[in-house]
Design a protein around this motif. Structure first.
Motif, mmCIF file in Angstrom:
data_model
loop_
_atom_site.group_PDB
_atom_site.id
_atom_site.type_symbol
_atom_site.label_atom_id
_atom_site.label_comp_id
_atom_site.label_asym_id
_atom_site.label_seq_id
_atom_site.Cartn_x
_atom_site.Cartn_y
_atom_site.Cartn_z
ATOM 1 N N THR A 231 0.833 -1.212 0.000
ATOM 2 C CA THR A 231 0.000 0.000 0.000
ATOM 3 C C THR A 231 0.863 1.256 0.000
ATOM 4 N N VAL A 232 1.987 1.194 0.715
ATOM 5 C CA VAL A 232 2.904 2.334 0.765
ATOM 6 C C VAL A 232 3.470 2.636 -0.613
ATOM 7 N N LYS A 234 2.066 1.890 -3.468
ATOM 8 C CA LYS A 234 0.988 2.427 -4.294
ATOM 9 C C LYS A 234 0.805 3.927 -4.036
ATOM 10 N N TYR A 235 0.760 4.296 -2.773
ATOM 11 C CA TYR A 235 0.554 5.694 -2.420
ATOM 12 C C TYR A 235 1.716 6.555 -2.905
ATOM 13 N N LYS A 236 2.941 6.064 -2.717
ATOM 14 C CA LYS A 236 4.116 6.829 -3.129
ATOM 15 C C LYS A 236 4.150 7.014 -4.631
ATOM 16 N N SER A 239 1.230 9.361 -5.696
ATOM 17 C CA SER A 239 1.376 10.730 -5.203
ATOM 18 C C SER A 239 2.181 11.599 -6.161
#
Length: 331
Positions: A231-232, A234-236, A239
């Motif tokens: 998930t990290v 994906k977010y990075k 973003s």
């Protein structure tokens, strides 16, 4: 016939945003402020990306070019508008009008291309991270800017050559605050079928190419993100696309708004106000969007401002050394 030929080198009248004399000072202050914010904000982005070695990547190379194009875009229209507001005049010469049409089309087209190229850059960075530096090398990045620029130069030149074949009446009024190509074609007293056909074809081709390129890039990005387990990660990864998506939504949203308002309402006043969005407001907001949503840009701007704060001491040292050198022969 002689009078008609003379009108080709005469002047137009830009009706502007309002005829109310009391609103003229307010409009002058408003647009002067917006212009200064646009220039200053985009200049800071350019300085931050060029002076910070950590930002010497393809992504920030395109961002730097976008900021430069935005400065040029607003500088094509706003200064003349400010001069007319200050002088309480509506006059723009035939040559100035064609110059506005030419450069406005060049820079709007470059905005369009750069947003597409930036979407492709994010696609390569997220979907092919190991090969990113190989694919997006300096030679490729240069071509992705120079080729669209060349295309837009020739397209805009064709528009100007076609306009020069048209006849305009003496005292022709353009219901706008700058010479927009579509509005200029509406006020001609001669047949402009060829001009409108070329304008519609070029606009459709550029629009379809850009929108298709952006949609394809982000469809591949979303597909790649869905395959990520972290998930990290994906977010990075996503973003980095947030700022670009915001600018794309703002640019194309306002552009489509102008098109729909002209097609549905046929109100020149509404078209003029809508045009303010993509020619003035969007270039002004771009630096804020990229600086507020991007930690690297905020860090580079912080370093740049800290250098600016330390400049007075550096300037004082230079002045002291210069004074000593000038007094040395006397001593």
């Amino acid at each position: 016939m002689e009078i008609e030929n003379q009108t080709r080198i005469s002047q137009f009248l830009l009706l502007g945003l309002s005829d109310d004399p009391e609103l003229q000072p307010i409009l002058f202050v408003l647009f002067l402020s917006m212009y200064m914010i646009t220039v200053l904000g985009n200049l800071l982005i350019i300085l931050a990306t060029t002076t910070d070695s950590h930002l010497h990547t393809a992504m920030y190379f395109f961002l730097c070019n976008l900021s430069f194009v935005d400065i040029c875009l607003t500088s094509t229209t706003i200064p003349k508008m400010l001069v007319n507001l200050l002088a309480q005049s509506k006059v723009i010469s035939y040559t100035e009008c064609l110059t506005q049409v030419y450069f406005l089309n060049v820079f709007l087209g470059m905005d369009n291309f750069l947003l597409t190229v930036m979407a492709y850059d994010r696609f390569v960075a997220i979907c092919y991270p190991l090969n990113y530096t190989v694919i997006m090398n300096s030679w490729v990045c240069g071509l992705l800017v120079l080729v669209p620029l060349t295309i837009m130069f020739w397209i805009s030149l064709t528009h100007i050559l076609l306009i020069k074949q048209l006849i305009f009446s003496i005292g022709t009024e353009i219901p706008h605050f700058f010479c927009e190509l579509a509005q200029v074609l509406k006020v001609t007293s001669s047949d402009s079928i060829l001009n409108n056909a070329f304008l519609n074809v070029v606009t459709a081709l550029l629009g379809v190419f850009s929108v298709t390129g952006i949609l394809f890039s982000y469809s591949q990005i979303v597909s790649s993100l869905l395959r990520m387990s972290s998930t990290v990660s994906k977010y990075k990864a996503f973003s980095t696309c947030g700022s670009h998506l915001s600018v794309v939504s703002l640019f194309y949203g306002t552009a489509f708004g102008v098109y729909l308002s002209s097609a549905v309402t046929h109100s020149s006043q509404r078209n003029t106000i809508a045009s303010v969005m993509y020619t003035v407001v969007t270039p002004m907001l771009n630096p804020f969007i990229y600086s507020l949503r991007n930690k690297d840009v905020k860090g580079a701007l912080g370093k740049l401002l800290s250098r600016a704060v330390s400049c007075p001491s550096w300037i004082t040292d230079v002045k002291t050394k210069w004074t000593l050198c000038s007094l040395r022969p006397i001593l």
